[in-house]
Write an enzyme that holds these catalytic residues in place. Sequence first.
Site, PDB file in Angstrom:
ATOM      1  N   GLU A   1      60.749  43.070  46.104  1.00  0.00           N
ATOM      2  CA  GLU A   1      60.123  43.325  47.413  1.00  0.00           C
ATOM      3  C   GLU A   1      60.490  42.292  48.479  1.00  0.00           C
ATOM      4  O   GLU A   1      60.428  42.585  49.670  1.00  0.00           O
ATOM      5  CB  GLU A   1      58.596  43.434  47.265  1.00  0.00           C
ATOM      6  CG  GLU A   1      57.830  42.146  46.968  1.00  0.00           C
ATOM      7  CD  GLU A   1      57.751  41.771  45.488  1.00  0.00           C
ATOM      8  OE1 GLU A   1      58.604  42.231  44.704  1.00  0.00           O
ATOM      9  OE2 GLU A   1      56.849  40.998  45.121  1.00  0.00           O
TER      10      GLU A   1
ATOM     11  N   HIS B   1      61.151  39.515  41.972  1.00  0.00           N
ATOM     12  CA  HIS B   1      60.425  40.200  43.047  1.00  0.00           C
ATOM     13  C   HIS B   1      61.396  40.927  43.982  1.00  0.00           C
ATOM     14  O   HIS B   1      61.836  40.346  44.978  1.00  0.00           O
ATOM     15  CB  HIS B   1      59.622  39.191  43.867  1.00  0.00           C
ATOM     16  CG  HIS B   1      58.492  38.566  43.131  1.00  0.00           C
ATOM     17  ND1 HIS B   1      57.195  39.007  43.233  1.00  0.00           N
ATOM     18  CD2 HIS B   1      58.469  37.532  42.259  1.00  0.00           C
ATOM     19  CE1 HIS B   1      56.418  38.266  42.463  1.00  0.00           C
ATOM     20  NE2 HIS B   1      57.161  37.367  41.862  1.00  0.00           N
TER      21      HIS B   1
ATOM     22  N   CYS C   1      56.995  41.277  38.029  1.00  0.00           N
ATOM     23  CA  CYS C   1      56.582  39.948  37.571  1.00  0.00           C
ATOM     24  C   CYS C   1      55.437  40.072  36.563  1.00  0.00           C
ATOM     25  O   CYS C   1      55.665  40.498  35.444  1.00  0.00           O
ATOM     26  CB  CYS C   1      56.268  39.054  38.752  1.00  0.00           C
ATOM     27  SG  CYS C   1      56.518  37.314  38.354  1.00  0.00           S
TER      28      CYS C   1
HETATM   29  N1  GLN Z   1      51.504  34.661  36.213  1.00  0.00           N
HETATM   30  C1  GLN Z   1      52.812  35.059  35.804  1.00  0.00           C
HETATM   31  C2  GLN Z   1      53.738  33.865  35.596  1.00  0.00           C
HETATM   32  O1  GLN Z   1      53.498  32.807  36.124  1.00  0.00           O
HETATM   33  C3  GLN Z   1      53.406  36.058  36.787  1.00  0.00           C
HETATM   34  C4  GLN Z   1      53.656  35.493  38.154  1.00  0.00           C
HETATM   35  C5  GLN Z   1      53.869  36.542  39.211  1.00  0.00           C
HETATM   36  O2  GLN Z   1      53.483  37.702  39.041  1.00  0.00           O
HETATM   37  N2  GLN Z   1      54.416  36.159  40.351  1.00  0.00           N
HETATM   38  O3  GLN Z   1      54.724  33.980  34.922  1.00  0.00           O
END
Ligand code: GLN
Length: 538
Positions: free
Chosen positions: A512, A510, A384
């Site tokens: 995970e 994600h 992310c």
């Molecule tokens: N802050 C980033 C976004 O909103 C990444 C979010 C995250 O790592 N879950 O796109």
Amino acid sequence: MSTTKYIFVTGGVSSSLGKGIIAASLAKLLQARGYRVTIQKLDPYINVDPGTLNPYEHGECYVTDDGAETDLDLGHYERFLNVNTSQANNVTTGRIYQSVIEKERRGEFLGKTVQVVPHITNEIKERIQHLGNTGEYDIVITEIGGTVGDIESLPYIESVRQLRWELGDDNALVIHLTLVPYLSAAGELKTKPTQHSVKTLMESGIKADILVCRTEHDLSDDLRRKLALFCNVKREAVIQSIDASTIYDVPNMMLEEGLDTVTLQKLGMENKNEPDLTRWNQFLKRHKNPKGTVKIGLIGKYVELQDSYKSILESFIHAGAENEVSVEVKYIHSEYINKNNAAEKLGDLDAVLVAPGFGERGIEGKVEAVQYARENKLPFLGICLGMQMAVIEYSRNVLGIADANSSEMDPQTANPVINLMEDQKNITDMGGTMRLGSWKCEVKPNSIIARVYNQQTIEERHRHRYEYNNKYKEQLEKAGMVATGINPDTQLVEVVEVPEHPWFVGVQYHPEYKSTVASPHPLFVDFVRAAHEHAVTK
Ligand code: GLN
């Protein structure tokens, strides 16, 4: 009438006794006997969901397929049971009140005074029975967050009392988790706090059926008898839960203590089949007998609290077992990484994981970590925000766009290689408004992810507002950073790779959240394999 049985798990004496793990372990044993089980968590705070909470408050926010932002205990439920949870599995006081107030505004209470009893308690009872009423489960385990006696848990406790009365003794039971502290000066285990907390529960009209006692030392038979007599439970319903070296030992420990058999007896359920824990125990054996070690750096800004990265840490445990290696995670605070110390901080690693996150703090350190991993050919996984930092690093240092940035960190940047998603532009509310939950992704052939997933289309869970800016795609691909995973409907880039690097993958999603004991996530498995390869060849 529904034949679903309900198990309530309450906690006393202290918080952090591990109700989630006990609930998940009992569920595992019942599932391993052939029952269909789900677990639900009721949280007594007023936030509608934990999505707006800083990870320092309650640890990671776990995301389900249906896009619910939930308590991290749901992660344990999925990892233990290998069954998906959903929004229905996590209810907060905020959500209960929001729903009751919306009904009141719609006039649904027909002029009645709206009160905690019966309106709030009815809403809670409905949410508890909702999962049972789907007909998909033989048993629903409901974990009540907080500690008995807290003001904010009272409506939940009252709802449990009413439900138990309505469902009858054969259909519902209460497990109370308490602490039996060891006083080293006296050299004794003490039962008094447990007696008091059982009494507190009784004052609310609930008799605990089973006591699960957290302890650092074995409970003697005498002590178990004493607890049974003073707490009004059968001798065999006093279950010891001694500190374990890994949470994955707890189901076997509960099996030995007979938690599942007392539960089934109390509910008048057939003690069918011995639990089949073959797959579970194979995992445990590999987890406990590693043939090597790999050291992976976890670069994040919430590293002081390990719960902030719970699912990532558990994914490493699953992937480590699969590779028969132990994964030693080195926590590295991104705020303290810079050009001068990167080699010193990252030089001993076999791989680098740059973690998810929000906001500006620590991001330059993340960019440094990506550069170090890329230039030194260390296996790299960016999740992310970690993937977004990889795109920024590549744009700055390979494409030569010195001011490349994310518009999250610098809204005025002339080169937003990471940009706010179009449908996020008019959103002002923070809660529940990100791109959430499961989305499809097409996998490009001849890539790491094509090999790892061995599928053309994958589905992974998301939680973000910003995205890879497709305006820079041609330039980035020409310069060697390839988009290997694309959302088929929106063309949003979900995965980037650098083919000339041995193992460099950034994912917008994600992985995970989907790794379980029975099904370790393939991307983590291959990342750990690559780290091991690096370790043995360096
Ligand atoms: N802050 C980033 C976004 O909103 C990444 C979010 C995250 O790592 N879950 O796109």
